[in-house]
Design an enzyme around this catalytic site. Structure first.
Site, PDB file in Angstrom:
ATOM      1  N   SER A 146      -1.063  -1.634  -2.677  1.00 16.21           N
ATOM      2  CA  SER A 146      -0.052  -0.644  -2.302  1.00 16.21           C
ATOM      3  C   SER A 146       1.255  -1.339  -1.948  1.00 16.21           C
ATOM      4  O   SER A 146       1.268  -2.433  -1.381  1.00 16.21           O
ATOM      5  CB  SER A 146      -0.555   0.222  -1.151  1.00 16.21           C
ATOM      6  N   GLY A 181       4.097   0.295  -0.433  1.00 13.02           N
ATOM      7  CA  GLY A 181       4.934   1.184   0.375  1.00 13.02           C
ATOM      8  C   GLY A 181       5.636   2.225  -0.484  1.00 13.02           C
ATOM      9  O   GLY A 181       5.014   2.850  -1.343  1.00 13.02           O
ATOM     10  N   ALA A 182       6.936   2.395  -0.263  1.00 12.22           N
ATOM     11  CA  ALA A 182       7.695   3.412  -0.991  1.00 12.22           C
ATOM     12  C   ALA A 182       7.741   3.154  -2.498  1.00 12.22           C
ATOM     13  O   ALA A 182       8.053   4.063  -3.282  1.00 12.22           O
ATOM     14  CB  ALA A 182       9.113   3.492  -0.437  1.00 12.22           C
ATOM     15  N   GLY A 188       5.202   2.675  -4.325  1.00 11.35           N
ATOM     16  CA  GLY A 188       3.975   3.146  -4.968  1.00 11.35           C
ATOM     17  C   GLY A 188       2.845   2.148  -4.886  1.00 11.35           C
ATOM     18  O   GLY A 188       2.706   1.434  -3.889  1.00 11.35           O
ATOM     19  N   GLY A 204      -1.922   4.011   4.015  1.00  6.91           N
ATOM     20  CA  GLY A 204      -2.877   3.195   3.266  1.00  6.91           C
ATOM     21  C   GLY A 204      -4.290   3.793   3.351  1.00  6.91           C
ATOM     22  O   GLY A 204      -5.037   3.789   2.369  1.00  6.91           O
ATOM     23  N   ASP A 205      -4.648   4.295   4.527  1.00  8.79           N
ATOM     24  CA  ASP A 205      -5.982   4.890   4.707  1.00  8.79           C
ATOM     25  C   ASP A 205      -6.109   6.165   3.867  1.00  8.79           C
ATOM     26  O   ASP A 205      -7.162   6.437   3.280  1.00  8.79           O
ATOM     27  CB  ASP A 205      -6.214   5.220   6.187  1.00  8.79           C
TER      28      ASP A 205
HETATM   29  N1  LIG Z   1       8.140   5.475   2.538  1.00 11.89           N
HETATM   30  C1  LIG Z   1       7.272   5.901   1.621  1.00 11.89           C
HETATM   31  N2  LIG Z   1       7.651   6.808   0.673  1.00 11.89           N
HETATM   32  C2  LIG Z   1       6.783   7.256  -0.259  1.00 11.89           C
HETATM   33  N3  LIG Z   1       5.505   6.848  -0.334  1.00 11.89           N
HETATM   34  C3  LIG Z   1       5.077   5.954   0.552  1.00 11.89           C
HETATM   35  C4  LIG Z   1       5.925   5.428   1.580  1.00 11.89           C
HETATM   36  N4  LIG Z   1       5.202   4.568   2.333  1.00 11.89           N
HETATM   37  C5  LIG Z   1       3.953   4.570   1.796  1.00 11.89           C
HETATM   38  N5  LIG Z   1       3.879   5.398   0.728  1.00 11.89           N
HETATM   39  C6  LIG Z   1       2.673   5.683  -0.093  1.00 11.89           C
HETATM   40  O1  LIG Z   1       1.535   5.266   0.644  1.00 11.89           O
HETATM   41  C7  LIG Z   1       0.843   4.214  -0.049  1.00 11.89           C
HETATM   42  C8  LIG Z   1       0.276   3.233   0.951  1.00 11.89           C
HETATM   43  O2  LIG Z   1       1.335   2.741   1.757  1.00 11.89           O
HETATM   44  P1  LIG Z   1       1.473   1.215   2.222  1.00 11.89           P
HETATM   45  O3  LIG Z   1       1.647   0.338   1.048  1.00 11.89           O
HETATM   46  O4  LIG Z   1       2.545   1.208   3.255  1.00 11.89           O
HETATM   47  O5  LIG Z   1       0.038   0.963   2.840  1.00 11.89           O
HETATM   48  P2  LIG Z   1      -0.445  -0.036   3.997  1.00 11.89           P
HETATM   49  O6  LIG Z   1       0.556  -1.129   4.162  1.00 11.89           O
HETATM   50  O7  LIG Z   1      -1.832  -0.395   3.680  1.00 11.89           O
HETATM   51  O8  LIG Z   1      -0.393   0.920   5.263  1.00 11.89           O
HETATM   52  P3  LIG Z   1      -1.385   1.089   6.503  1.00 11.89           P
HETATM   53  O9  LIG Z   1      -2.463   0.069   6.375  1.00 11.89           O
HETATM   54  O10 LIG Z   1      -0.507   0.868   7.691  1.00 11.89           O
HETATM   55  O11 LIG Z   1      -1.885   2.487   6.428  1.00 11.89           O
HETATM   56  C9  LIG Z   1       1.864   3.642  -1.010  1.00 11.89           C
HETATM   57  O12 LIG Z   1       1.231   3.062  -2.137  1.00 11.89           O
HETATM   58  C10 LIG Z   1       2.683   4.881  -1.382  1.00 11.89           C
HETATM   59  O13 LIG Z   1       2.028   5.618  -2.393  1.00 11.89           O
HETATM   60 MG   LIG Z   2      -3.323  -1.019   4.997  1.00  8.17          MG
END
Ligand SMILES: Nc1ncnc2c1ncn2[C@@H]1O[C@H](COP(=O)(O)OP(=O)(O)OP(=O)(O)O)[C@@H](O)[C@H]1O
Ligand SMILES: [Mg+2]
Length: 312
Positions: free
Chosen positions: A223, A225-226, A228, A254-255
């Site tokens: 993942s 973040g924003a 995708g 992420g969860d």
């Molecule tokens: N600001 C955002 N805008 C749009 N989609 C987002 C955004 N942040 C996260 N996402 C969506 O959520 C998914 C997972 O987010 P991210 O990559 O931040 O996970 P993470 O770092 O494992 O988070 P966590 O473990 O804290 O839940 C991304 O792949 C995306 O699809």
């Molecule tokens: Mg995570």
């Protein structure tokens, strides 16, 4: 439909305090306080509850503050197989200052897991492994356990032929890779740490995900973040871009993604279905506080808005 079991070794109470004009070193007044059950596995259980598959939560809860967890389990019909250990589950305090626009985090320590509780957990997992097909191991490892905790759990579940998803970071993730989970979902930072090298853009991330898939992890989701996420399975690679959404909180995105991917898989979906539903769940939770999904018609709308692209 096979059951899903989520494993949370380090459950947390998320406490949010609304303190306008928060000032360190002064007397501050909180206007409100909310407490919600947290910890990655428990979040995944909450996101999958209400779906067609029965959901069970196992792991450790400190015996002195179980109320928020028990309320969640009851409200969402999550079977509670969590072991109670002496002490309190850690509390993560968020002091939100809407005037100053700041959030201050204060994370309390959690309980130390006694060896007897660890052995009871492995026995419980062995029992649940005979009855459920999908397991989610998620989050950090508490005091009292070693960095090999997930590496020791995976073979217990493997003996039963379960599909094992791991969402961890640092040394516990590194150790667990040798036990070959069926699915992992690191973010770009966790992936870079796992491989011990910096990763540039999407192509770098895809190449790294393909490397891990070649090591025997059937489904690798990274993942971004924003930006995708990248999904790799059997040589195929997809990128999923979420639709634009209002962001209330990125906690648990992420969860939600893990839950969406598994929901698609449980329904017999292919890689594209997993990417679409995983991304829609993640985007859906961004506009809400806590481990909540919007109602099904909104999820369907978000799914339709996810842009999927094959990566060569
Ligand atoms: N600001 C955002 N805008 C749009 N989609 C987002 C955004 N942040 C996260 N996402 C969506 O959520 C998914 C997972 O987010 P991210 O990559 O931040 O996970 P993470 O770092 O494992 O988070 P966590 O473990 O804290 O839940 C991304 O792949 C995306 O699809
Ligand atoms: Mg995570």
């Amino acid at each position: 439909m096979t059951g899903v079991v989520t494993v949370t070794l380090n459950a947390a109470v998320d406490q949010t305090l609304d303190v306008p004009g928060f000032t360190a070193g002064a007397v501050n007044r909180a206007l409100s306080e909310t407490r919600t059950a947290g910890g990655k596995g428990i979040n995944v259980a909450a996101f999958l509850s209400g779906g067609p598959a029965p959901v069970t939560a196992i792991g450790f809860l400190g015996a002195d503050n179980t109320a928020v967890f028990e309320t969640l389990f009851r409200d969402r019909r999550i079977a509670d197989r969590c072991l109670r250990v002496p002490g309190s589950s850690r509390t993560n305090v968020k002091v939100v200052d809407r005037e100053g626009g700041s959030v201050t985090d204060i994370n309390l320590p959690g309980p130390r897991i006694p060896d007897t509780a660890w052995r009871a957990l492995l026995d419980g997992l062995d029992e649940l492994g005979a009855l459920n097909g999908v397991f989610v191991l998620a989050g950090s490892v508490p005091a009292g356990l070693t960095d090999s905790a997930y590496a020791e759990i995976i073979p217990v579940l493997r003996r039963h032929g379960a599909f094992v998803t791991l969402d961890a970071s640092g040394a516990p993730l590194r150790h667990a890779m040798a036990a070959k989970p069926d699915m992992i979902k690191p973010n770009a930072h966790e992936l870079s740490e796992l491989l011990g090298r910096p990763l540039g853009g999407r192509d770098d991330v895809t190449a790294a995900a393909r490397e891990l898939a070649a090591q025997g992890v059937a489904l690798v989701v990274v993942s971004l973040g924003a930006d995708g996420a990248v999904f790799v399975e059997r040589g195929r690679a997809l990128h999923a871009q979420p639709p634009r959404v209002e962001v209330a909180s990125t906690v648990g995105a992420g969860d939600a993604m893990v839950a969406g991917v598994l929901a698609a898989r449980l329904a017999g979906g292919d890689l594209e279905d997993c990417a679409r539903r995983g991304t829609a769940y993640a985007a859906g939770t961004l506009s809400l506080l806590g481990p909540e999904l919007p109602p099904p018609p909104r999820i369907a709308e978000l799914m339709a808005g996810v842009r999927i692209e094959a990566i060569e």
